[in-house]
Design a protein around this motif. Sequence first.
Motif, PDB file in Angstrom:
ATOM      1  N   VAL A 260      97.062  49.934  58.181  1.00  0.00           N
ATOM      2  CA  VAL A 260      95.206  49.741  58.266  1.00  0.00           C
ATOM      3  C   VAL A 260      95.046  50.356  59.924  1.00  0.00           C
ATOM      4  N   GLU A 261      94.074  51.136  59.210  1.00  0.00           N
ATOM      5  CA  GLU A 261      92.745  51.299  60.947  1.00  0.00           C
ATOM      6  C   GLU A 261      91.538  50.702  60.497  1.00  0.00           C
ATOM      7  N   PRO A 262      91.883  49.493  60.606  1.00  0.00           N
ATOM      8  CA  PRO A 262      90.291  48.792  61.092  1.00  0.00           C
ATOM      9  C   PRO A 262      89.254  49.372  61.725  1.00  0.00           C
ATOM     10  N   VAL A 263      87.789  49.312  61.440  1.00  0.00           N
ATOM     11  CA  VAL A 263      86.551  49.940  62.534  1.00  0.00           C
ATOM     12  C   VAL A 263      85.524  48.132  62.240  1.00  0.00           C
ATOM     13  N   LEU A 264      86.096  47.752  63.827  1.00  0.00           N
ATOM     14  CA  LEU A 264      84.873  46.988  63.952  1.00  0.00           C
ATOM     15  C   LEU A 264      83.945  46.889  64.561  1.00  0.00           C
ATOM     16  N   ALA A 265      83.409  45.776  64.387  1.00  0.00           N
ATOM     17  CA  ALA A 265      82.218  45.479  65.339  1.00  0.00           C
ATOM     18  C   ALA A 265      82.505  44.494  66.591  1.00  0.00           C
ATOM     19  N   LYS A 266      82.072  44.813  67.628  1.00  0.00           N
ATOM     20  CA  LYS A 266      82.114  43.206  69.343  1.00  0.00           C
ATOM     21  C   LYS A 266      81.344  43.030  69.260  1.00  0.00           C
ATOM     22  N   SER A 529      90.141  43.065  60.319  1.00  0.00           N
ATOM     23  CA  SER A 529      91.047  43.126  61.501  1.00  0.00           C
ATOM     24  C   SER A 529      91.924  43.084  60.554  1.00  0.00           C
ATOM     25  N   TYR A 530      93.078  44.019  61.674  1.00  0.00           N
ATOM     26  CA  TYR A 530      94.252  44.099  61.010  1.00  0.00           C
ATOM     27  C   TYR A 530      95.321  42.944  60.708  1.00  0.00           C
ATOM     28  N   GLU A 531      94.756  41.477  61.858  1.00  0.00           N
ATOM     29  CA  GLU A 531      95.377  40.436  61.755  1.00  0.00           C
ATOM     30  C   GLU A 531      95.007  39.725  60.115  1.00  0.00           C
ATOM     31  N   SER A 532      93.854  39.868  60.067  1.00  0.00           N
ATOM     32  CA  SER A 532      93.191  39.121  59.030  1.00  0.00           C
ATOM     33  C   SER A 532      93.478  39.521  57.217  1.00  0.00           C
ATOM     34  N   PHE A 533      93.839  41.048  57.684  1.00  0.00           N
ATOM     35  CA  PHE A 533      94.108  41.552  56.213  1.00  0.00           C
ATOM     36  C   PHE A 533      95.483  41.866  55.859  1.00  0.00           C
ATOM     37  N   ALA A 534      96.530  41.196  57.143  1.00  0.00           N
ATOM     38  CA  ALA A 534      97.846  41.056  56.765  1.00  0.00           C
ATOM     39  C   ALA A 534      97.975  39.347  56.301  1.00  0.00           C
ATOM     40  N   ALA A 621      97.136  50.321  63.035  1.00  0.00           N
ATOM     41  CA  ALA A 621      98.825  49.207  62.809  1.00  0.00           C
ATOM     42  C   ALA A 621      99.249  49.280  61.315  1.00  0.00           C
ATOM     43  N   ALA A 622     100.733  49.304  61.790  1.00  0.00           N
ATOM     44  CA  ALA A 622     101.353  49.179  60.886  1.00  0.00           C
ATOM     45  C   ALA A 622     101.941  48.175  60.069  1.00  0.00           C
ATOM     46  N   ILE A 623     102.022  48.235  58.652  1.00  0.00           N
ATOM     47  CA  ILE A 623     102.394  46.110  58.188  1.00  0.00           C
ATOM     48  C   ILE A 623     103.430  45.940  57.569  1.00  0.00           C
ATOM     49  N   HIS A 624     103.816  44.770  58.136  1.00  0.00           N
ATOM     50  CA  HIS A 624     105.597  45.174  57.961  1.00  0.00           C
ATOM     51  C   HIS A 624     105.615  43.745  56.923  1.00  0.00           C
ATOM     52  N   THR A 628     111.287  36.633  54.915  1.00  0.00           N
ATOM     53  CA  THR A 628     111.397  36.236  55.556  1.00  0.00           C
ATOM     54  C   THR A 628     110.163  35.424  56.402  1.00  0.00           C
ATOM     55  N   ASP A 629     109.944  36.810  57.141  1.00  0.00           N
ATOM     56  CA  ASP A 629     109.060  36.870  58.319  1.00  0.00           C
ATOM     57  C   ASP A 629     107.042  36.732  57.191  1.00  0.00           C
ATOM     58  N   GLY A 630     107.077  37.558  56.801  1.00  0.00           N
ATOM     59  CA  GLY A 630     105.654  36.812  55.910  1.00  0.00           C
ATOM     60  C   GLY A 630     105.384  38.245  56.425  1.00  0.00           C
ATOM     61  N   ILE A 631     104.763  38.636  56.043  1.00  0.00           N
ATOM     62  CA  ILE A 631     103.462  39.947  56.393  1.00  0.00           C
ATOM     63  C   ILE A 631     102.764  39.568  57.503  1.00  0.00           C
ATOM     64  N   TRP A 632     102.916  41.082  58.853  1.00  0.00           N
ATOM     65  CA  TRP A 632     102.314  41.288  59.428  1.00  0.00           C
ATOM     66  C   TRP A 632     101.927  42.412  60.365  1.00  0.00           C
ATOM     67  N   GLY A 633     101.299  42.769  60.747  1.00  0.00           N
ATOM     68  CA  GLY A 633     100.378  44.042  61.560  1.00  0.00           C
ATOM     69  C   GLY A 633     101.024  44.210  63.136  1.00  0.00           C
TER      70      GLY A 633
END
Length: 868
Positions: A260-266, A529-534, A621-624, A628-633
Motif C-alpha cells: 500500500v502507498e497511502p497519501v495522507l494530509a497531515k 494509512s497503511y495501519e488502518s488499511f491492514a 508499506a508491504a502487507i503481511h 497467527t499474527d493477523g494482518i499488518w503493514g
Amino acid sequence: MQLKFETLDYQSDAVEAVVRLFEGEPNHTQLFELNAAGASPIVANRLHLVRDEIGKNLNAVQRDFRLPETPIGEHGLNFSVEMETGTGKTYVYLRTVFELNKRYGWKKFVIVVPSVAIREGVVQSIRAMRPHFQTAFDHPVFQSAVYSSDRLNTLRNFAANNHIEILIMNIDAFKKDDNVINRVNESGDAPIEWISGTNPIVVIDEPQNMETELAKQAIDALHPLFVLRYSATHKNPYHKIYSLNPIEAYNKKLVKQIEVEPVLAKNDVNGAYVALKEFVSGKKKLAAKVEIHVADKKETKKKTVSVSSGDDLFDKSGGNESYRHGFIINGLNAEMGEMALSGGQIITLGESDDLIRDEVMKKQIECTIKEHLAKEKRLKPRGIKVLSLFFIDKVANYRNGGKFARWFEEIYRRETGENSDGVHDGYFSQDKDTSGKTKADEDTYDLIMRDKEKLLSFDSPLRFIFSHSALKEGWDNPNVFQICTLNETRSPIKKRQEIGRGLRLAVNQQGERVRDEGVNILTVIPNESYESFATNLQKEYEDECGIKFCNGGVKEKAKRTRQTFRKGFTLDPVFLEIWQRLQHKTRYSVQFSRDELIQTASKAVHGMPTIDKPKITVQKAAIHQTQTDGIWGEERNSWAEQADIEWDIPDVLGEIQKKTRLTRQTLFEIVQQSGRAGDIADNPQRFVDLVSEKIQTALHGLMIEGIEYFRLSENGEYAQSLARWQELEEIGAEFFMNEYTFKVNQNDGNKQEKTIFADYIPLDSNTEKRFAQDCESHEDVQLYFKLPDWFKIPTPIGNYNPDWAVVMRNRERIFFVAETKNTGKGIQDGVSEKQLSLKEQQKIVCARKHFEVFDGIEYRVVQKLNEL
C-alpha cells in the motif's frame, strides 16, 4: 490474444470434493438416450444414490479437507465451496460441470448469478475456456446460453437437447411471480417448467447475495438435483466441502502480494471544513452525519457529528470560530442528497470543501502514474502489459474535462513528455453517474467483460482505467497492478472489494499465467494509512470469512464477568479503621504570580518545536498476512511535501483564551515575548493548539508548585461513602476479565481473608498483578484492596485515582496508599519518577500534599510490595 488455462492442484482438489459426493452413482449417459427417444421431449438429470450414502460421502470429504462434519439432513443437497477472489473460482465450477458429466453423465446445469457484472464474467469465461475444456475432456458437445425473457426458445432447447447444456440466469429474472418466466401461458404452463423438468444441477455464484426468502424460493422452483454454492465470503456455508481462505491463498502465492502507498494530509485542521457523510432517518425528523473540525480542550480534530435542521455547526464544533457565521443547518434533503447552510452553501452527499483534499487526490494520481511507469519499464520487456485502475465516486470529476482527467493529463505529460490521448479512459454508464443497478450499467459491464483480452494486449494503448461501477464482484483483470481510490471523502469501499479487482496473477502476451513473485505485486494507493488499511482488511476477513487470528493478531475478546465482594467486609474492624482515615474529601488552593506565569509560559512557547505547515505525506508499506499474527503493514519508505495553501487567520488570542481561560492581555504578552507570533500564518489552528498546550503546562506547573490541601468537614461524608461500599457488597460489579485479572485465594477455613474481594480483582498490568500476589502471600499484610474508580483526589490537572489501600502489621499497624508503577531497572530498586510522564509526576506531587493532611496514612509510589 487467447488466454491459456492450466489446472492447479488446489483447483483439482476443489473439483474432486464435489465429484466424490456422489461416489456409487451410476453413469446416466445411456439412460439419457433412452429418455430422449421416448414421448417426453425433456432430457432430465437423474439421481439414484440415497441421501444416507451421499451423507457418508459428504463426511468423508469433510474429514479429508479438515472441515467440520455436518449431517446431510441439516442442509439437504446444498454444498459450499469457499475460494478466495482471484484463485479461479469460475474455472473450478465450470470444470466441475465437465467432470460431473464425465463421471455420472449429468447434462443439465444452471448457473445462477446475482448481477449483470458476474453474468458477463461467466459468459466471457466460458468463451475463453472453451478450447481448454474441449482438449481436456475429449471434445464434448456443449451449449451455453444466457436466459432472456425475449428468447424463450432457449429454454426449450435447454430442456430437449441431449448434450451438456449450461444456462446462465440472473436471480432477478426469475425470483418474482410477475417475471415472464413464471407467467402461465395459454396452454396452462409456465416457461420455468422447461428448466425445472430437467432437474438441473444448480451452481450459485456469490450465494451470499441470494439469501432472501424470495431468492431461496426461486432456487427451489428450479427443482435442482442438488445445489453447488461458490464464494469467497459465504454468509451461510451449507455443508462446506472445500475451503481456500484469503490468508492461505496469499501465503501460497496463489494471488498477488499487496503493498500500500497511502497519501495522507497531515495538520489539515484549518478553516470551516464540512463533509456530508450520510442521512439518518429518525422517528420524528431527518438527521445527518457531518464531518467537521471539532475543537476540544487539547486540539482540533476532524470528527463526525449528528445534525438536524436548525443546528448550528459552531456549537457542534466546540465553539470553533471558523463556524461562527453562516453555518446553521437551514435544511436537509435526503432525496437530493443535499444540506443547506445559512450562509448560502449547499453541501452535497459525498462532497466536502476540504481545501487540502484536492491536493491529496492529485498526489494519489501522481503516485499511481509513477508506480505504473516504473512497473511498465520492468515488465514490458517480459511481454506483460501493466494496467492501473482508478475508483472514483463521481463521473463528473472525470468526464467533460473533469478535474481527475485534467490532473491525469497534466501529470502524465510531465512524467513522460508524451500526450496522454488513448492511454486513459473511463468505463461509465453512458457517462451518467449511476449506482450500478440500471440498464445503463449493463452496457458498461458488457464493454468491460468483452474487452478483457483487448486490454491485456499491447495492441490497445489503454492502460489507465477510471471507473465507479466496477467496484462490485464480477470485474477484475489479471494485469491490474495499481488500484487508486479517488474519493472526495474517505473511501467507503470494502478493502476486499478494493484489492479483489487486481488479485489475479498476471498474464503475458501469449496468454500464459506468470508465477514470478517479483512480478505479482498489487500496489494500492488508498486515502487511509497503511495501519488502518491492514486493520480494516483483517476485520473484514474475520466478519466475512470467519477467520480466527491468534497470538499477536486478534486476541480473544475480553469476557464480561461479575466481581463479587466478601460478605460482611464493611463490618471488618481493619477495613473500617483504614476507611475512616481515607474517606474525608479535600479542597485545594494555589498561589502564583502573573509575571512568573508570563515568563515561564513565554519561555515554553519559545522552545516549542517548529509548527509544521499542512503536509501531504506518502508512505509505502508491504502487507503481511498470517493466521497467527493477523494482518499488518511493514513500512518501507515515506516522504512528505508541504501543501501550499493560504488560510484565513482566525482570532488567535480568542481561541487560546477559550482553552486557557487567561486574559487576552496576559496571552498577548506571552505570545509577544515568545517571539513565535510569525508562526501563525504557517498553520493557524496548530499554532492555537500547541501554544495553548504549552501555556496550560506552564500554568499547571506553577499551580502545583504552590498548591495546598485542606480537609473538608465530615458532615455526612463517611456514611455516604460507606453506603457505596455496602451496595457493592450486596450486588457486586461487572468488569471485563483479561490476562491481568487476579484470582483471589479461596478461603479454606484456615487461611486469613486478606481482601474485600471474594473472587477477582480487575487489574491492568503485570506490575499490579504481582503486587496483588505478594499482598496475598505476605505475612505482615492484614488487608489490601484496589481503590474504586470513584475514590478521587482533586488536582488542577484533573482528578487522580490511586491504586491500592494496604494495612500492614508488624509491631504496630500501618496504613498505606500505594501507587504501583514500573519504570524498569535503574541504579537502585524502586520507581524512577522522573521517567514517568509529566502529568503522572504532577498528580503524584498533588497526592503527597493531599495525604499530608490525613492522620496515619503513608502514601508511597512503588513497584513491589517489599518497598513499603
